[in-house]
Design an enzyme around this catalytic site. Structure first.
Site, PDB file in Angstrom:
ATOM      1  N   LYS A   1       0.836  -1.212   0.000  1.00  0.00           N
ATOM      2  CA  LYS A   1       0.000   0.000   0.000  1.00  0.00           C
ATOM      3  C   LYS A   1       0.866   1.254   0.000  1.00  0.00           C
ATOM      4  CE  LYS A   1      -4.149  -2.084   1.136  1.00  0.00           C
ATOM      5  NZ  LYS A   1      -5.470  -1.895   0.673  1.00  0.00           N
TER       6      LYS A   1
ATOM      7  N   LYS B   1      -3.473  -9.097  -7.807  1.00  0.00           N
ATOM      8  CA  LYS B   1      -4.719  -9.758  -7.404  1.00  0.00           C
ATOM      9  C   LYS B   1      -5.918  -8.892  -7.811  1.00  0.00           C
ATOM     10  CE  LYS B   1      -5.192  -7.760  -2.854  1.00  0.00           C
ATOM     11  NZ  LYS B   1      -5.432  -7.806  -1.456  1.00  0.00           N
TER      12      LYS B   1
ATOM     13  N   LYS C   1     -10.853  -4.463  -5.175  1.00  0.00           N
ATOM     14  CA  LYS C   1     -11.850  -3.405  -5.348  1.00  0.00           C
ATOM     15  C   LYS C   1     -11.215  -2.030  -5.354  1.00  0.00           C
ATOM     16  CE  LYS C   1     -13.233  -4.876  -0.755  1.00  0.00           C
ATOM     17  NZ  LYS C   1     -14.177  -5.810  -0.200  1.00  0.00           N
TER      18      LYS C   1
END
Ligand code: AMP
Ligand code: TRP
Length: 331
Positions: free
Chosen positions: A117, A198, A201
């Protein structure tokens, strides 16, 4: 004591930080639905976790209720599983504090999800950094035997086990050591636009298929999914990650064995296979979407389900927290 450690208990959750997608279903929710038959099941919507990244409050509220509708529409049965909001059970954050006092910063710095992240440009906020400790609290409060999750959560469950061991060693046997469970196929469903990542969302909407996507959207997204070189429908994740991913999705939605799928599509090409896959996904999602729509038209029913779930969760969570507070010496 003995009967408690032998009881089969499941805990797992999903963040309401966007639309639930087929990766969440195949990697996690499908297992919860199967195991709710044999396990005491706790499946929070982990709304506090969603706050580890900036959310628009009005949108978040909508996503929380939509996620509850997804849970039920996908087959979680409120009579068998406690479906609830993490924020409705304050013991999650209370236990987190205790676990924080046992967590080494070095362990958190090794968390791959956190590092990814930050590389993606997310702000290094304390909430994002300590998120695995809240996840450990989510899990340990219910003393589960199994935690069915996608592969991306493996390291977080490992940290949970480390914390359980540390607590038990220091304060006496308290937490059974939970085991993560992954589906045989589909523990990591890949992005339709980039098979090195991956399905998520938080990436572009073309890269995932939401549970609520219309038939046209599903056709369009599968049609525009990237493919590998060649034309053969062959499951080989190393050399053909993109088509292997589509085959895995076909397998999860049709129940057909991967070998059989390869056989059925021997003399076809990517285009034909993608068209067939879109129809399989649309067909499977149709009744789920109808149920979802009906639930969202009766929001009070969903709210009742969440309240009932929170009550069941609270009973267990408060018992564990009382035990923990007492063991660490709080009055
Ligand atoms: P999240 O929506 O990130 O809270 O994820 C909810 C559950 O879905 C977790 O158990 C994840 O590991 C799982 N999951 C998320 N994305 C994927 C994916 N692309 N493939 C398989 N499982 C996934
Ligand atoms: N961290 C998980 C994810 O991003 C969500 C989660 C929070 C979770 N608490 C949990 C999953 C407890 C399993 C058990 O997907």
């Amino acid at each position: 004591m003995k009967s408690e450690t032998q009881k089969k208990i499941l805990l797992s959750g999903a963040k309401p930080s966007g639309e639930l997608h087929i990766g969440n279903y195949i990697g996690a929710v499908k297992q919860w639905v199967a195991l709710q038959e044999t396990h005491e099941t706790f499946v929070p919507i982990v709304d506090l976790h969603a706050l580890t990244e900036p959310q628009d409050p009005a949108k978040l509220r909508e996503q929380i209720i939509a996620t509850a509708a997804d849970y039920v529409a996908l087959g979680l049965d409120p009579a068998k599983a406690a479906i609830f909001l993490q924020s409705a059970v304050p013991e999650h954050t209370q236990l987190m504090w205790i676990l924080n006092t046992l967590t080494s910063v070095g362990d958190l710095e090794r968390m791959v999800v956190y590092k990814e992240k930050i590389t993606e440009g997310k702000q290094a906020l304390a909430g994002l950094f300590t998120y695995p400790v809240l996840m450990a609290a989510d899990i340990l409060l219910y003393k589960p035997t199994v935690v069915p999750v996608g592969e991306d959560q493996r390291q977080h469950v490992e940290l949970t086990r480390t914390l359980a061991h540390k607590f038990n060693k220091r304060f006496g046997q308290t937490f059974p050591i939970p085991k993560e469970l992954h589906p045989e196929a589909g523990k990591k469903i890949l992005s339709l636009q980039d098979p090195t990542k991956k399905m998520s969302k938080s990436h572009s909407s073309l890269s995932y298929i939401a549970i609520a996507d219309s038939s046209e959207k599903i056709r369009q997204k599968i049609k525009s999914a990237v493919t590998d070189s060649g034309n053969a429908i062959k499951h080989d994740p190393i050399t053909k990650p993109a088509i292997s991913n589509l085959i895995t999705i076909y397998h999860a939605f049709s129940g057909k064995e991967i070998k059989q799928i390869e056989k059925d599509f021997t003399n076809t090409n990517y285009k034909n296979f993608k068209e067939a896959l879109a129809e399989v996904v649309i067909e499977k999602l149709k009744p789920i979407q109808e149920k979802r729509k009906d639930l969202l038209e009766h929001k009070q029913k969903l709210i009742d389900i969440l309240e009932e779930g929170a009550e069941k969760a609270n009973a267990k969570a408060s018992e564990t927290l009382r035990e923990v507070y007492s063991k660490v010496g709080l009055m």
